[in-house]
Design a protein around this motif. Structure first.
Motif, PDB file in Angstrom:
ATOM      1  N   LEU A  46     -18.980  13.261   8.092  1.00 50.34           N
ATOM      2  CA  LEU A  46     -19.096  14.772   8.723  1.00 50.34           C
ATOM      3  C   LEU A  46     -20.146  15.799   8.079  1.00 50.34           C
ATOM      4  O   LEU A  46     -20.852  16.504   8.395  1.00 50.34           O
ATOM      5  N   THR A  50     -23.485  17.460   9.063  1.00 47.61           N
ATOM      6  CA  THR A  50     -23.486  18.723   9.272  1.00 47.61           C
ATOM      7  C   THR A  50     -25.044  19.057   8.595  1.00 47.61           C
ATOM      8  O   THR A  50     -25.742  19.752   8.901  1.00 47.61           O
ATOM      9  N   GLU A  51     -25.344  18.369   7.421  1.00 48.89           N
ATOM     10  CA  GLU A  51     -26.522  18.657   6.766  1.00 48.89           C
ATOM     11  C   GLU A  51     -27.714  18.199   7.554  1.00 48.89           C
ATOM     12  O   GLU A  51     -28.624  18.858   7.475  1.00 48.89           O
ATOM     13  N   ARG A  54     -28.337  21.109   9.766  1.00 50.27           N
ATOM     14  CA  ARG A  54     -28.918  22.138   9.231  1.00 50.27           C
ATOM     15  C   ARG A  54     -30.541  22.061   8.756  1.00 50.27           C
ATOM     16  O   ARG A  54     -31.222  22.777   8.964  1.00 50.27           O
ATOM     17  N   LEU A  60     -25.087  27.395   9.445  1.00 46.50           N
ATOM     18  CA  LEU A  60     -23.888  26.790   8.988  1.00 46.50           C
ATOM     19  C   LEU A  60     -22.965  26.639   9.722  1.00 46.50           C
ATOM     20  O   LEU A  60     -22.240  25.242  10.232  1.00 46.50           O
ATOM     21  N   ALA A  63     -23.566  24.512  12.746  1.00 47.00           N
ATOM     22  CA  ALA A  63     -23.582  23.145  12.238  1.00 47.00           C
ATOM     23  C   ALA A  63     -22.129  22.374  12.196  1.00 47.00           C
ATOM     24  O   ALA A  63     -21.955  21.176  12.573  1.00 47.00           O
ATOM     25  N   ILE A  64     -21.366  23.260  11.398  1.00 45.74           N
ATOM     26  CA  ILE A  64     -20.082  22.540  11.161  1.00 45.74           C
ATOM     27  C   ILE A  64     -19.567  22.455  12.517  1.00 45.74           C
ATOM     28  O   ILE A  64     -18.700  21.531  12.753  1.00 45.74           O
ATOM     29  N   GLU A  65     -19.538  23.213  13.507  1.00 46.33           N
ATOM     30  CA  GLU A  65     -18.620  23.153  14.614  1.00 46.33           C
ATOM     31  C   GLU A  65     -19.375  22.055  15.491  1.00 46.33           C
ATOM     32  O   GLU A  65     -18.433  21.284  16.049  1.00 46.33           O
ATOM     33  N   LYS A  66     -20.670  22.144  15.626  1.00 46.70           N
ATOM     34  CA  LYS A  66     -21.177  20.953  16.259  1.00 46.70           C
ATOM     35  C   LYS A  66     -20.716  19.350  15.690  1.00 46.70           C
ATOM     36  O   LYS A  66     -20.609  18.467  16.327  1.00 46.70           O
ATOM     37  N   ALA A  67     -20.892  19.153  14.380  1.00 44.96           N
ATOM     38  CA  ALA A  67     -20.472  18.170  13.848  1.00 44.96           C
ATOM     39  C   ALA A  67     -19.228  17.641  13.988  1.00 44.96           C
ATOM     40  O   ALA A  67     -18.777  16.585  14.185  1.00 44.96           O
TER      41      ALA A  67
END
Length: 107
Positions: A46, A50-51, A54, A60, A63-67
């Protein structure tokens, strides 16, 4: 950050053992160690995804939500297969009396 998930898994394992009336045996300890490995692997996947998002220019929060959306199914399937393997091992006839499954339990 990735290792921050370990206490939740250990707490869940201890709670499950307490609710089902089992003690922290050798077999249960091996299971907790396997759980910790799966937790760390899923967390790394995860964070890495996320990175990657990004680096592609996503902010951020997005990206967290999509990951979480994209990696949910692979993480779930990894966990379910590991749990399924442990359940098969545990459900064999005399699994509580021996620390490792016999070759006959694999069939």
């Amino acid at each position: 950050m990735v290792a921050g998930i370990i206490p939740f898994g250990v707490f869940g394992a201890v709670l499950a053992l307490a609710l089902t009336g089992y003690s922290l045996s050798f077999t249960a300890t091996i299971g907790v160690i396997a759980l910790i490995g799966i937790e760390i692997k899923n967390s790394i996947l995860l964070v890495d995804f996320t990175e990657q998002l990004r680096r592609e220019g996503m902010n951020l929060h997005d990206a967290i939500e999509k990951a979480g959306e994209v990696r949910f199914l692979p993480v779930l399937l990894t966990s379910v297969t590991a749990i399924g393997g442990c359940c098969r091992w545990r459900s064999s006839a005399q699994a509580s009396t021996r620390p490792w499954p016999s070759p006959s339990s694999a069939g």
